[in-house]
Enzyme design. Sequence first.
Site, PDB file in Angstrom:
ATOM      1  N   ARG A  24      31.215  58.325 -16.169  1.00 27.37           N
ATOM      2  CA  ARG A  24      31.075  59.232 -17.311  1.00 27.37           C
ATOM      3  C   ARG A  24      30.578  58.564 -18.586  1.00 27.37           C
ATOM      4  O   ARG A  24      30.017  59.204 -19.458  1.00 27.37           O
ATOM      5  CB  ARG A  24      32.424  59.907 -17.619  1.00 27.37           C
ATOM      6  N   GLU A  61      51.000  47.004 -30.163  1.00 25.18           N
ATOM      7  CA  GLU A  61      50.707  48.219 -29.407  1.00 25.18           C
ATOM      8  C   GLU A  61      51.921  48.655 -28.593  1.00 25.18           C
ATOM      9  O   GLU A  61      52.266  49.844 -28.557  1.00 25.18           O
ATOM     10  CB  GLU A  61      49.514  48.015 -28.472  1.00 25.18           C
ATOM     11  N   TRP A  83      42.802  50.850 -30.892  1.00 29.85           N
ATOM     12  CA  TRP A  83      42.656  52.266 -30.561  1.00 29.85           C
ATOM     13  C   TRP A  83      41.640  52.980 -31.452  1.00 29.85           C
ATOM     14  O   TRP A  83      41.435  54.195 -31.316  1.00 29.85           O
ATOM     15  CB  TRP A  83      44.017  52.971 -30.643  1.00 29.85           C
ATOM     16  N   TYR A  97      50.417  57.750 -24.317  1.00 27.32           N
ATOM     17  CA  TYR A  97      51.562  56.954 -23.856  1.00 27.32           C
ATOM     18  C   TYR A  97      52.821  57.084 -24.715  1.00 27.32           C
ATOM     19  O   TYR A  97      53.907  57.345 -24.166  1.00 27.32           O
ATOM     20  CB  TYR A  97      51.174  55.472 -23.749  1.00 27.32           C
ATOM     21  N   ARG A 130      65.941  53.795  -6.604  1.00 31.22           N
ATOM     22  CA  ARG A 130      64.514  53.722  -6.298  1.00 31.22           C
ATOM     23  C   ARG A 130      63.737  54.745  -7.123  1.00 31.22           C
ATOM     24  O   ARG A 130      62.606  55.079  -6.790  1.00 31.22           O
ATOM     25  CB  ARG A 130      64.299  53.955  -4.804  1.00 31.22           C
ATOM     26  N   ARG A 131      64.383  55.220  -8.193  1.00 31.18           N
ATOM     27  CA  ARG A 131      63.770  56.255  -9.030  1.00 31.18           C
ATOM     28  C   ARG A 131      63.616  55.797 -10.482  1.00 31.18           C
ATOM     29  O   ARG A 131      63.603  56.606 -11.400  1.00 31.18           O
ATOM     30  CB  ARG A 131      64.627  57.532  -8.989  1.00 31.18           C
ATOM     31  N   CYS A 150      45.187  55.391 -18.461  1.00 30.06           N
ATOM     32  CA  CYS A 150      44.592  54.490 -17.462  1.00 30.06           C
ATOM     33  C   CYS A 150      45.705  53.805 -16.676  1.00 30.06           C
ATOM     34  O   CYS A 150      45.718  53.844 -15.458  1.00 30.06           O
ATOM     35  CB  CYS A 150      43.701  53.459 -18.145  1.00 30.06           C
ATOM     36  N   ARG A 170      44.935  53.607 -12.715  1.00 31.08           N
ATOM     37  CA  ARG A 170      43.896  54.398 -12.037  1.00 31.08           C
ATOM     38  C   ARG A 170      42.491  53.884 -12.344  1.00 31.08           C
ATOM     39  O   ARG A 170      41.574  53.983 -11.522  1.00 31.08           O
ATOM     40  CB  ARG A 170      43.980  55.868 -12.442  1.00 31.08           C
ATOM     41  N   SER A 171      42.300  53.355 -13.571  1.00 32.32           N
ATOM     42  CA  SER A 171      40.982  52.908 -14.018  1.00 32.32           C
ATOM     43  C   SER A 171      41.167  51.647 -14.829  1.00 32.32           C
ATOM     44  O   SER A 171      41.996  51.609 -15.742  1.00 32.32           O
ATOM     45  CB  SER A 171      40.322  54.002 -14.873  1.00 32.32           C
ATOM     46  N   ASP A 173      39.166  48.436 -16.813  1.00 33.18           N
ATOM     47  CA  ASP A 173      38.078  47.628 -17.360  1.00 33.18           C
ATOM     48  C   ASP A 173      38.509  46.171 -17.207  1.00 33.18           C
ATOM     49  O   ASP A 173      39.323  45.664 -17.969  1.00 33.18           O
ATOM     50  CB  ASP A 173      37.867  48.012 -18.829  1.00 33.18           C
ATOM     51  N   ASN A 181      46.469  44.568 -20.312  1.00 32.79           N
ATOM     52  CA  ASN A 181      47.459  45.313 -19.530  1.00 32.79           C
ATOM     53  C   ASN A 181      48.461  44.378 -18.854  1.00 32.79           C
ATOM     54  O   ASN A 181      49.661  44.676 -18.807  1.00 32.79           O
ATOM     55  CB  ASN A 181      46.763  46.172 -18.474  1.00 32.79           C
ATOM     56  N   HIS A 211      36.912  47.912 -12.187  1.00 29.38           N
ATOM     57  CA  HIS A 211      35.463  47.808 -12.367  1.00 29.38           C
ATOM     58  C   HIS A 211      35.076  46.776 -13.409  1.00 29.38           C
ATOM     59  O   HIS A 211      35.862  46.417 -14.293  1.00 29.38           O
ATOM     60  CB  HIS A 211      34.861  49.169 -12.741  1.00 29.38           C
ATOM     61  N   TYR A 213      31.880  46.344 -16.052  1.00 30.15           N
ATOM     62  CA  TYR A 213      30.687  46.989 -16.614  1.00 30.15           C
ATOM     63  C   TYR A 213      29.495  46.050 -16.502  1.00 30.15           C
ATOM     64  O   TYR A 213      29.600  44.837 -16.714  1.00 30.15           O
ATOM     65  CB  TYR A 213      30.931  47.379 -18.075  1.00 30.15           C
TER      66      TYR A 213
END
Length: 327
Positions: A24, A61, A83, A97, A130-131, A150, A170-171, A173, A181, A211, A213
């Site tokens: 995108r 952050e 941000w 978040y 486990r929760r 993300c 999920r995504s 960089d 992260n 991914h 770039y």
Amino acid sequence: LMEQYHQLIKSILTNKYSGYKQNRTGIDTISYFGPQTEYDLSEGFPLMTTKKLFFRGVVEELLWFFRGEDNIKSLQEKDVHIWDEWAREDGSVGPIYPVQWRKWKTPYETGGTDQIAQVTDKLKNDPNSRRIILSAWNIADLKKMVLPPCHLIAQFNVMKENVDCKLFQRSADTALGVPFNIASYALMTYIFAQQTGRKPGRLIHTFGDAHIYCGKGRRGSFYEKNIDKLKKMISEANKPEDYLEIKEWIEKMAPKDEYEDVRKKDGHIIGKAGYDHIPGLLKQITREPLPLPRIKIAEKTLEELAYEDFTLINYQYYPAIYFRIVE
């Protein structure tokens, strides 16, 4: 531990399941779905050593997340601008978040669910559960967010005296976001361990789309045409000189990348950042990882913690490598 990150870079650029992919943003990628890395937090704090990482930004952050805010003004006041690219003109970011972690809204209760308080309570009082889950993926709120989460879900586990964290992202960089992260969720694990009288154990980082770039337009198309050759070259590389030769080949053969100046507050240019992150990462993986730093956290409640309560001990690092932010 930084070898794990270097191996992730190599996997994205060589795995038989990875490949060229558009998305995108309009900036093309080399993408690999499903890799995983693991960090033993007892061996040190996994702050990137093969390039300098903005540790104060990581702390501020995370504390901002813990405060449950939906505006970045308090971050900007502390000169943290990570941000800025996504926030609206008034600084609002919607229910991302911080809001989901502290005020998850449901039709069944007023005020929202405080997931941070729930995680802390379960780690302390129900450690075999486990929760013990922290989620930011609230389907009802996605359209209100400036950016869908993300790093969207973490599960915590207690084994003996250690707190483990398994993060699903999920995504990712890989050049810019992933080092941040890793440090952020490691720091969260340290904090939860301290708040509940335990020790930090492992951080297991599982990816959806990981991914790198590789540029846009003709620059991106260069990788589409040469992906098999690039994979072969990197797979056969085993010395720093080999990766630097591949970097030189790209810079010689690929169409020009789009760069922007990286400036200090006084306007002084300290580097240039391109949309193609591959050359910078090839340079990074030639650097021998340095010993990891240690971290000390003041004995305070989670709500009382401030940046000054985190002491980073013996952080050694190579110079920064600049990558252009992709929105």
